[in-house]
Each structure stands twice: as C-alpha cells, then as structure tokens.
Write a protein that holds these residues in place. Structure first.
Motif, PDB file in Angstrom:
ATOM      1  N   ALA A 143       0.831  -1.207   0.000  1.00  0.00           N
ATOM      2  CA  ALA A 143       0.000   0.000   0.000  1.00  0.00           C
ATOM      3  C   ALA A 143       0.866   1.257   0.000  1.00  0.00           C
ATOM      4  N   ASP A 144       1.988   1.224   0.721  1.00  0.00           N
ATOM      5  CA  ASP A 144       2.904   2.364   0.735  1.00  0.00           C
ATOM      6  C   ASP A 144       3.502   2.608  -0.655  1.00  0.00           C
ATOM      7  N   ILE A 145       3.792   1.524  -1.367  1.00  0.00           N
ATOM      8  CA  ILE A 145       4.319   1.651  -2.728  1.00  0.00           C
ATOM      9  C   ILE A 145       3.249   2.268  -3.637  1.00  0.00           C
ATOM     10  N   ALA A 146       2.007   1.830  -3.453  1.00  0.00           N
ATOM     11  CA  ALA A 146       0.902   2.379  -4.248  1.00  0.00           C
ATOM     12  C   ALA A 146       0.754   3.878  -3.981  1.00  0.00           C
ATOM     13  N   ALA A 147       0.864   4.283  -2.702  1.00  0.00           N
ATOM     14  CA  ALA A 147       0.761   5.697  -2.344  1.00  0.00           C
ATOM     15  C   ALA A 147       1.926   6.491  -2.941  1.00  0.00           C
ATOM     16  N   GLU A 148       3.102   5.882  -2.935  1.00  0.00           N
ATOM     17  CA  GLU A 148       4.288   6.518  -3.507  1.00  0.00           C
ATOM     18  C   GLU A 148       4.111   6.755  -5.009  1.00  0.00           C
TER      19      GLU A 148
ATOM     20  N   THR B 177      -4.857  13.620 -16.742  1.00  0.00           N
ATOM     21  CA  THR B 177      -6.098  13.732 -15.971  1.00  0.00           C
ATOM     22  C   THR B 177      -6.178  12.612 -14.940  1.00  0.00           C
ATOM     23  N   GLU B 178      -5.747  11.427 -15.359  1.00  0.00           N
ATOM     24  CA  GLU B 178      -5.746  10.281 -14.441  1.00  0.00           C
ATOM     25  C   GLU B 178      -4.760  10.501 -13.302  1.00  0.00           C
ATOM     26  N   ASP B 179      -3.623  11.115 -13.601  1.00  0.00           N
ATOM     27  CA  ASP B 179      -2.639  11.414 -12.554  1.00  0.00           C
ATOM     28  C   ASP B 179      -3.211  12.374 -11.522  1.00  0.00           C
ATOM     29  N   LEU B 180      -3.970  13.342 -12.007  1.00  0.00           N
ATOM     30  CA  LEU B 180      -4.522  14.373 -11.115  1.00  0.00           C
ATOM     31  C   LEU B 180      -5.746  13.887 -10.339  1.00  0.00           C
ATOM     32  N   ASN B 181      -6.342  12.793 -10.803  1.00  0.00           N
ATOM     33  CA  ASN B 181      -7.523  12.239 -10.141  1.00  0.00           C
ATOM     34  C   ASN B 181      -7.316  10.734  -9.892  1.00  0.00           C
ATOM     35  N   PRO B 182      -6.347  10.419  -9.060  1.00  0.00           N
ATOM     36  CA  PRO B 182      -6.008   9.000  -8.851  1.00  0.00           C
ATOM     37  C   PRO B 182      -7.094   8.249  -8.084  1.00  0.00           C
ATOM     38  N   ASN B 183      -7.142   6.951  -8.326  1.00  0.00           N
ATOM     39  CA  ASN B 183      -8.034   6.075  -7.561  1.00  0.00           C
ATOM     40  C   ASN B 183      -7.289   5.660  -6.291  1.00  0.00           C
ATOM     41  N   THR B 184      -7.736   6.197  -5.166  1.00  0.00           N
ATOM     42  CA  THR B 184      -7.042   5.931  -3.889  1.00  0.00           C
ATOM     43  C   THR B 184      -7.758   4.870  -3.054  1.00  0.00           C
ATOM     44  N   ARG B 185      -8.588   4.116  -3.695  1.00  0.00           N
ATOM     45  CA  ARG B 185      -9.379   3.108  -2.977  1.00  0.00           C
ATOM     46  C   ARG B 185      -8.497   2.175  -2.151  1.00  0.00           C
ATOM     47  N   PHE B 186      -7.425   1.681  -2.755  1.00  0.00           N
ATOM     48  CA  PHE B 186      -6.566   0.725  -2.047  1.00  0.00           C
ATOM     49  C   PHE B 186      -5.776   1.394  -0.926  1.00  0.00           C
ATOM     50  N   VAL B 187      -5.153   2.530  -1.204  1.00  0.00           N
ATOM     51  CA  VAL B 187      -4.327   3.172  -0.169  1.00  0.00           C
ATOM     52  C   VAL B 187      -5.176   3.697   0.994  1.00  0.00           C
ATOM     53  N   ASP B 188      -6.474   3.901   0.732  1.00  0.00           N
ATOM     54  CA  ASP B 188      -7.381   4.358   1.798  1.00  0.00           C
ATOM     55  C   ASP B 188      -8.153   3.206   2.438  1.00  0.00           C
ATOM     56  N   ASN B 189      -7.779   1.993   2.123  1.00  0.00           N
ATOM     57  CA  ASN B 189      -8.460   0.812   2.664  1.00  0.00           C
ATOM     58  C   ASN B 189      -8.584   0.923   4.185  1.00  0.00           C
ATOM     59  N   LEU B 190      -9.793   0.737   4.704  1.00  0.00           N
ATOM     60  CA  LEU B 190     -10.053   0.929   6.127  1.00  0.00           C
ATOM     61  C   LEU B 190      -9.344  -0.096   7.007  1.00  0.00           C
TER      62      LEU B 190
ATOM     63  N   TYR C  10      -8.097  -7.060  -8.063  1.00  0.00           N
ATOM     64  CA  TYR C  10      -7.710  -5.675  -7.773  1.00  0.00           C
ATOM     65  C   TYR C  10      -8.497  -4.701  -8.661  1.00  0.00           C
ATOM     66  N   LYS C  11      -8.599  -5.027  -9.930  1.00  0.00           N
ATOM     67  CA  LYS C  11      -9.354  -4.177 -10.856  1.00  0.00           C
ATOM     68  C   LYS C  11     -10.810  -4.091 -10.427  1.00  0.00           C
ATOM     69  N   GLU C  12     -11.370  -5.220 -10.035  1.00  0.00           N
ATOM     70  CA  GLU C  12     -12.766  -5.229  -9.578  1.00  0.00           C
ATOM     71  C   GLU C  12     -12.935  -4.413  -8.306  1.00  0.00           C
ATOM     72  N   TYR C  13     -11.977  -4.545  -7.410  1.00  0.00           N
ATOM     73  CA  TYR C  13     -12.040  -3.809  -6.144  1.00  0.00           C
ATOM     74  C   TYR C  13     -12.031  -2.304  -6.373  1.00  0.00           C
ATOM     75  N   LEU C  14     -11.185  -1.833  -7.266  1.00  0.00           N
ATOM     76  CA  LEU C  14     -11.099  -0.394  -7.544  1.00  0.00           C
ATOM     77  C   LEU C  14     -12.382   0.163  -8.137  1.00  0.00           C
TER      78      LEU C  14
ATOM     79  N   ASP D   8     -13.566  -3.660   1.850  1.00  0.00           N
ATOM     80  CA  ASP D   8     -12.148  -3.465   2.179  1.00  0.00           C
ATOM     81  C   ASP D   8     -11.583  -4.689   2.894  1.00  0.00           C
ATOM     82  N   LYS D   9     -12.365  -5.241   3.796  1.00  0.00           N
ATOM     83  CA  LYS D   9     -11.938  -6.434   4.532  1.00  0.00           C
ATOM     84  C   LYS D   9     -11.781  -7.619   3.586  1.00  0.00           C
ATOM     85  N   LYS D  10     -12.755  -7.807   2.717  1.00  0.00           N
ATOM     86  CA  LYS D  10     -12.721  -8.919   1.771  1.00  0.00           C
ATOM     87  C   LYS D  10     -11.490  -8.828   0.859  1.00  0.00           C
TER      88      LYS D  10
END
Length: 304
Positions: free
Chosen positions: A43-48, A61-74, A115-119, A128-130
């Motif tokens: 997750a740290d690598i993903a955030a990096e 545009t994708e860089d400026l609006n990243p999908n942070t679903r994984f790095v924000d996993n509860l 991973y693609k489905e999760y995002l 997030d748990k699953k």
C-alpha cells in the motif's frame, strides 16, 4: 518442526528440543506479523506511485484524479493504528525495506483481476476487509517470489505460509468498523496453552517406542517402508495427545492432526494418516488404553 529436528538429530536432549520448539513457534508468530506488514508495504508503494504521478511536469487527468481506494483501505488504516501490531514490528525489527518482493507483488497486483474489480466497486468496510483477505490468501499464496524469499529468510518458514495466512485471515475477519484498537492473535492464549505444547513434545519424545510399535502393528511392511517421516511424526504426536491428555476428545485430536497432515505432509497423507490413526484408536480402545475424562466426553466411545 521441533519434533522433526529432534528425530533428525537423534539424541536425548529434551531441554534443547524444548528450546527449539519455543523458537520455532516465535518464528511462526514473526511470519504472521511479517505477512500483515507486507500488505502495508504494498500500500505504501501504491501511495508513492500516486504521489510521483501528481508531481509530474505534465500530469495526465488520471494522474490528477487518482483512484485511492486501495491506499485508503479501512483495514489498512486500522492495522496501522494497532498498538499490538506496531509494537511487535518495532520490537522484532521486522521490515521489508531491503526486499524486492513488495514491488514485485505491487506490479503483479496491477494486472490482477480482483484488484481491478475492487477499484471499481462501491467503497465500504466489508469490501475493504474482503479485498485485504484476498491479497493474503490469493496474491501471496500464489507468489513463487514470496515463497522463495521466505525460505531464504528462515528454515522455519518453509512450510508455514498457508497456516500463517489462515491465522491472518482469522484476525482480519474479527476487525470491526470504527475500532482503532483491533487486537491480533496472541502468541499463546495463556500459560496453560504454552505449557501444553511443551508437555506434548516432551511426552511424544518419551513415548517414541510405544507410538512406533502402535504404528508398526497397524501398517503392513510395504506401507512402513513408504511412509514419509512427516507422516510418522504427525501420527506419533496424535497418538501421544490421545494417550496423555485425557480431557481432549479423541475426535478433536484426530481432526487436528489430519489437518496438520494436509499442511505439512504429502497430498495423500491426510487420508492415509486418518486410516492408520482410526485403526490405532480402535486397538487402544479395545485394550483399555483410553480413559478419557472430563466434561463433554460422556459417551465418546460410542461416537468415535
């Protein structure tokens, strides 16, 4: 592992055997934390990567609006806030910093269908748990790079990853939303639990002649020559537990060691071990060796 090491060493040093037992249990507990830490590292690598994309000279545009679903996993956030977890990691100095494995797994994850489905799915604690559990049970368990790396790090980790993954899954399933201090599994439930494993090893070593005779009597010469050492050791431990721990139902013991055979022996071992142990239990019962006592054991002879 400790019983195996004792048999390979072929000496009578019970004290050394107990030390190796406790050390191997601690190493398994290290691996339990190490795998959980690996998810955080990915997750740290993903955030990096997200941060690097945001700081490009000409971000897309994708860089400026990243999908942070994984790095924000509860679940990730709860694990980071677990005092038990962070304290143990710090105390044992566990780290993935000098390993290439986290980045290999991150790269593999990018093309991984779950991973693609999760995002793309709706956010939520259950989802997030699953996904966290699927990383451990699917991404990690199918990674040859991870398994090779763990084998290089410790001989005690050669066969433990499936068992430890099950421990990690059980832990994460108990996490509750809003609880920032979800606890991890303890090394031992209590002192009685710790004493049990030591006594079991000691008794298994002391009963070696008796358990060997029982196994020999209930197998043919052809079978004995082909039984793997781990199969024999699993059966010896099971027989010892049945004989020495009167409060444990026979069926509970058999189920536990059949599961162990699935983890640590060959693909056909569990069926073979089950068949031999059933014969031995019948013989012990017929000869009056079994004297199970305690609550919940009434009528065991009829049900087993």
């Amino acid at each position: 592992m400790a019983f195996y090491a004792f048999n390979r060493r072929n000496d009578d040093n019970l004290s050394q055997a107990e030390k190796e037992l406790m050390f191997s249990i601690e190493k398994t507990y290290d691996l339990y934390h190490y795998l959980l830490l690996l998810v955080l590292e990915i997750a740290d690598i993903a955030a990096e990567k997200i941060d690097m994309a945001l700081h490009k000279r000409i971000p897309t545009t994708e860089d400026l609006n990243p999908n942070t679903r994984f790095v924000d996993n509860l679940i990730l956030n709860q694990l980071r806030n677990s005092e038990d977890f962070t304290s143990y990691i710090s105390k044992k100095k566990l780290s993935w910093v000098n390993s290439h494995v986290p980045r290999l797994l991150y790269t593999k994850m990018l093309t991984w269908e779950p991973y693609k489905e999760y995002l793309s799915t709706t956010t939520g604690f259950s989802a997030d748990k699953k996904f966290f559990i699927s990383i451990i049970n699917e991404l990690f368990l199918t990674s040859e790079d991870l398994q090779a790396y763990l084998e290089e790090q410790s001989i005690y980790w050669n066969d433990d990853i499936e068992y430890v993954s099950a421990m990690a899954e059980k832990t994460i399933r108990k996490f509750r939303q809003g609880n920032l201090q979800n606890t991890l599994m303890p090394l031992f439930k209590n002192e009685e639990d710790k004493e049990f494993v030591k006594v079991l090893l000691r008794k298994a070593i002391m009963n070696d002649k008796k358990t060997s005779e029982l196994i020999d009597k209930n197998t043919t010469n052809w079978e004995v020559e082909r039984i793997a050492l781990m199969d024999i050791l699993v059966m010896k431990l099971a027989i010892t537990e049945i004989l020495e721990f009167q409060e444990i139902p026979v069926r509970v013991t058999l189920n536990e060691y059949i599961e162990l055979a699935k983890y640590y022996c060959t693909s056909k071992s569990s069926t073979f071990v089950n068949g031999i142990l059933d014969k031995i239990v019948k013989e012990m019962r017929d000869e009056g060796f079994l004297k199970k006592t305690g609550r919940g054991l009434m009528g065991e002879a009829l049900t087993d």
